[in-house]
Motif scaffolding. Structure first.
Motif, PDB file in Angstrom:
ATOM      1  N   GLY A 206       0.759  -1.229   0.189  1.00 58.89           N
ATOM      2  CA  GLY A 206      -0.061  -0.161   0.072  1.00 58.89           C
ATOM      3  C   GLY A 206       0.902   1.247  -0.021  1.00 58.89           C
ATOM      4  O   GLY A 206       0.550   2.312  -0.841  1.00 58.89           O
ATOM      5  N   VAL A 207       1.924   1.391   0.699  1.00 63.21           N
ATOM      6  CA  VAL A 207       2.827   2.545   0.947  1.00 63.21           C
ATOM      7  C   VAL A 207       3.549   2.613  -0.435  1.00 63.21           C
ATOM      8  O   VAL A 207       3.656   3.822  -0.904  1.00 63.21           O
ATOM      9  CB  VAL A 207       3.787   2.199   2.114  1.00 63.21           C
ATOM     10  N   MET A 208       4.000   1.735  -0.886  1.00 60.70           N
ATOM     11  CA  MET A 208       4.558   1.615  -2.423  1.00 60.70           C
ATOM     12  C   MET A 208       3.555   2.490  -3.540  1.00 60.70           C
ATOM     13  O   MET A 208       4.167   3.221  -4.180  1.00 60.70           O
ATOM     14  CB  MET A 208       5.061   0.217  -2.868  1.00 60.70           C
ATOM     15  N   ALA A 209       2.427   1.701  -3.549  1.00 62.89           N
ATOM     16  CA  ALA A 209       1.509   2.144  -4.319  1.00 62.89           C
ATOM     17  C   ALA A 209       1.237   3.563  -4.115  1.00 62.89           C
ATOM     18  O   ALA A 209       1.151   4.464  -5.025  1.00 62.89           O
ATOM     19  CB  ALA A 209       0.287   1.424  -4.242  1.00 62.89           C
ATOM     20  N   GLU A 210       1.000   4.171  -3.032  1.00 61.69           N
ATOM     21  CA  GLU A 210       0.723   5.581  -2.850  1.00 61.69           C
ATOM     22  C   GLU A 210       1.969   6.323  -3.186  1.00 61.69           C
ATOM     23  O   GLU A 210       1.862   7.632  -3.904  1.00 61.69           O
ATOM     24  CB  GLU A 210       0.263   5.803  -1.430  1.00 61.69           C
ATOM     25  N   THR A 211       3.076   6.071  -2.692  1.00 57.41           N
ATOM     26  CA  THR A 211       4.382   6.569  -3.134  1.00 57.41           C
ATOM     27  C   THR A 211       4.513   6.759  -4.694  1.00 57.41           C
ATOM     28  O   THR A 211       4.852   7.953  -5.391  1.00 57.41           O
ATOM     29  CB  THR A 211       5.683   5.946  -2.755  1.00 57.41           C
ATOM     30  N   LEU A 212       4.444   5.839  -5.393  1.00 53.46           N
ATOM     31  CA  LEU A 212       4.256   5.787  -6.943  1.00 53.46           C
ATOM     32  C   LEU A 212       3.101   6.747  -7.414  1.00 53.46           C
ATOM     33  O   LEU A 212       3.454   7.333  -8.703  1.00 53.46           O
ATOM     34  CB  LEU A 212       4.400   4.377  -7.458  1.00 53.46           C
ATOM     35  N   ALA A 213       1.958   6.372  -6.794  1.00 53.31           N
ATOM     36  CA  ALA A 213       0.876   7.091  -7.424  1.00 53.31           C
ATOM     37  C   ALA A 213       1.409   8.717  -7.178  1.00 53.31           C
ATOM     38  O   ALA A 213       0.919   9.469  -8.262  1.00 53.31           O
ATOM     39  CB  ALA A 213      -0.094   6.855  -6.711  1.00 53.31           C
ATOM     40  N   GLU A 214       1.817   9.218  -6.275  1.00 55.47           N
ATOM     41  CA  GLU A 214       2.233  10.699  -6.061  1.00 55.47           C
ATOM     42  C   GLU A 214       3.267  10.847  -7.248  1.00 55.47           C
ATOM     43  O   GLU A 214       3.381  12.036  -7.690  1.00 55.47           O
ATOM     44  CB  GLU A 214       2.687  10.896  -4.675  1.00 55.47           C
ATOM     45  N   ALA A 215       4.233  10.193  -7.376  1.00 54.36           N
ATOM     46  CA  ALA A 215       5.444  10.511  -8.154  1.00 54.36           C
ATOM     47  C   ALA A 215       4.731  10.413  -9.473  1.00 54.36           C
ATOM     48  O   ALA A 215       5.432  10.987 -10.585  1.00 54.36           O
ATOM     49  CB  ALA A 215       6.416   9.657  -8.081  1.00 54.36           C
ATOM     50  N   ASP A 216       3.908   9.720  -9.900  1.00 55.25           N
ATOM     51  CA  ASP A 216       3.559   9.301 -11.562  1.00 55.25           C
ATOM     52  C   ASP A 216       1.875   9.241 -11.057  1.00 55.25           C
ATOM     53  O   ASP A 216       1.174   8.214 -11.442  1.00 55.25           O
ATOM     54  CB  ASP A 216       3.979   8.100 -11.911  1.00 55.25           C
ATOM     55  N   PRO A 217       1.222  10.528 -11.379  1.00 46.82           N
ATOM     56  CA  PRO A 217      -0.322  10.375 -11.048  1.00 46.82           C
ATOM     57  C   PRO A 217      -0.889   9.805 -12.277  1.00 46.82           C
ATOM     58  O   PRO A 217      -2.136   9.357 -12.162  1.00 46.82           O
ATOM     59  CB  PRO A 217      -0.512  12.033 -11.105  1.00 46.82           C
ATOM     60  N   GLU A 218      -0.506   9.800 -13.386  1.00 48.15           N
ATOM     61  CA  GLU A 218      -0.826   9.067 -14.749  1.00 48.15           C
ATOM     62  C   GLU A 218      -1.240   7.774 -14.452  1.00 48.15           C
ATOM     63  O   GLU A 218      -2.210   7.204 -14.920  1.00 48.15           O
ATOM     64  CB  GLU A 218      -0.355   9.511 -15.860  1.00 48.15           C
ATOM     65  N   HIS A 219      -0.620   7.026 -13.671  1.00 45.91           N
ATOM     66  CA  HIS A 219      -0.559   5.629 -13.581  1.00 45.91           C
ATOM     67  C   HIS A 219      -1.066   5.202 -12.048  1.00 45.91           C
ATOM     68  O   HIS A 219      -0.659   4.181 -11.812  1.00 45.91           O
ATOM     69  CB  HIS A 219       0.788   4.905 -13.880  1.00 45.91           C
ATOM     70  N   ALA A 220      -1.546   6.281 -11.575  1.00 50.80           N
ATOM     71  CA  ALA A 220      -1.917   5.898  -9.904  1.00 50.80           C
ATOM     72  C   ALA A 220      -3.001   4.842  -9.866  1.00 50.80           C
ATOM     73  O   ALA A 220      -2.730   4.055  -9.026  1.00 50.80           O
ATOM     74  CB  ALA A 220      -2.447   7.160  -9.573  1.00 50.80           C
ATOM     75  N   ASP A 221      -3.960   4.771 -10.760  1.00 53.14           N
ATOM     76  CA  ASP A 221      -4.866   3.674 -10.462  1.00 53.14           C
ATOM     77  C   ASP A 221      -4.310   2.328 -10.752  1.00 53.14           C
ATOM     78  O   ASP A 221      -4.633   1.425 -10.099  1.00 53.14           O
ATOM     79  CB  ASP A 221      -6.060   3.851 -11.644  1.00 53.14           C
ATOM     80  N   ALA A 222      -3.313   2.246 -11.827  1.00 53.97           N
ATOM     81  CA  ALA A 222      -2.737   1.018 -12.033  1.00 53.97           C
ATOM     82  C   ALA A 222      -1.922   0.640 -10.692  1.00 53.97           C
ATOM     83  O   ALA A 222      -1.892  -0.644 -10.213  1.00 53.97           O
ATOM     84  CB  ALA A 222      -1.686   1.064 -13.086  1.00 53.97           C
TER      85      ALA A 222
END
Length: 360
Positions: A206-222
């Protein structure tokens, strides 16, 4: 085609490429963390390890290519300085502009201190066995961590670590450090092997997903969908391992060094002791005598060795004693191909090792 139409056609053909944001470069420390990050990234990218598989993370010299991976990284996932004290300065030096997440410090994690002594009291697990013990929020290790989910890690930590390893691009080493004094983590205070509790792995996804979603909003859902899928798979894994170990009976075993209590406590299969104080130190004669006495008193069935360390040490400690020393377990996944399936492989291997011991 009229010449005047060609610029428009070229623009339309290029538009999809221009609209896709670059996926962040991700660097990680150890194979289990790489496996979890790979699950979250899916087909979008591959996290790069800065510690090669099979090497001990506690004292390590990065290869130039590994230092370059860290230098290029926009996001870094690492367990934390309790596991790799040398890596903190490397992150500061090479990846100071990255979003570096010390996973051992995130909220919601189950954490334990190292156990004391060569042998572990059976009652030590008590009601915590199979239930995961304490959450990081209320398990006081005297670590003054005040982290939230915006991951604003400025690297000005007050960790009192001996940073003799300034890993910059001047390092052309292609070998591990000699694991002498100062190069391995001390086995007191916070136990960093938290990935061996799959509940912690669920938190990290979950933490990894939120960190990457913040860095790359375009792929946040993925990222978030991949993390939820991984968490559900881990839930199934937990149930399967629990059933496997319940069916196996009551294993009596000793480990090479105290690295497995997160697994032991999650699934209620406590080790009776550890041969070595740390993974880089030989046991003292007094410790060997204490372990041998425990083997006799409790009727220990198995002693687990690890692939990174000399199996002759295990055999020499127990000699002709009626105990099985043939099983090898590993917290890092040696023998598994790096990638998203490695994490489940680590947990299953531990379960099979313990279950096999119970069958003796």
């Amino acid at each position: 085609m009229p010449l005047s139409s060609r610029p428009l056609l070229l623009t339309l053909l290029a538009a999809p490429t221009l609209a896709v944001a670059d996926v962040p470069r991700v660097a990680v420390d150890i194979p289990p963390v790489q496996a979890l990050a790979a699950q979250v990234m899916g087909d979008l990218g591959t996290p790069e390890m800065v510690i090669r598989p099979g090497a001990s993370p506690h004292g390590y010299s990065m290869r130039p290519s590994e230092a370059e991976s860290l230098d290029r990284a926009e996001v870094v996932f690492w367990v934390g300085p309790a596991l790799t004290p040398w890596l903190e300065r490397s992150i500061d030096t090479l990846a100071g502009d990255s979003d570096a997440v010390a996973l051992l410090e995130v909220p919601g994690l189950t954490r334990y201190d190292f156990r004391e002594g060569a042998t572990f009291a059976a009652h030590e697990h008590g009601d915590e066995a199979g239930h995961g013990g304490h959450d990081a929020a209320d398990h006081d290790h005297d670590h003054d961590h005040d982290h939230d989910h915006d991951h604003d890690h400025d690297h000005d930590h007050d960790h009192d670590h001996d940073h003799d390893h300034d890993h910059d691009h001047d390092h052309d080493h292609d070998h591990d450090h000699d694991h002498g004094a100062g190069h391995h983590h001390a086995h007191h205070g916070l136990d960093p092997h938290a990935w061996l509790d799959p509940r912690n792995a669920q938190v990290w996804l979950g933490v990894m997903a939120e960190t990457l979603a913040e860095a790359d909003p375009e792929h946040a859902d993925a990222y978030r969908d991949n993390a939820r899928r991984g968490q559900a798979e881990l839930e199934q894994l937990i149930g399967q391992v629990q059933q496997r170990l319940e069916d196996a009976g009551d294993p009596r075993f000793i480990v090479f060094h105290d690295a497995y209590q997160y697994f032991e406590r999650r699934f209620g299969v406590p080790a009776a002791g550890a041969i070595s104080l740390g993974d880089a130190s030989d046991p003292s004669p007094a410790r060997i005598r204490e372990i041998q006495q425990k083997v006799t008193e409790l009727g220990i069935d198995c002693v687990f060795s690890e692939p990174q360390f000399n199996p002759d040490l295990v055999r020499s400690v127990f000699g002709d004693m009626p105990v099985d020393t043939s099983t090898v377990i590993d917290p890092l996944g040696v023998g598994h191909e790096p990638g998203p399936d490695l994490y489940a492989g680590v947990i299953r291997d531990l379960a099979e090792g313990v279950a096999g011991c119970a069958a003796h």
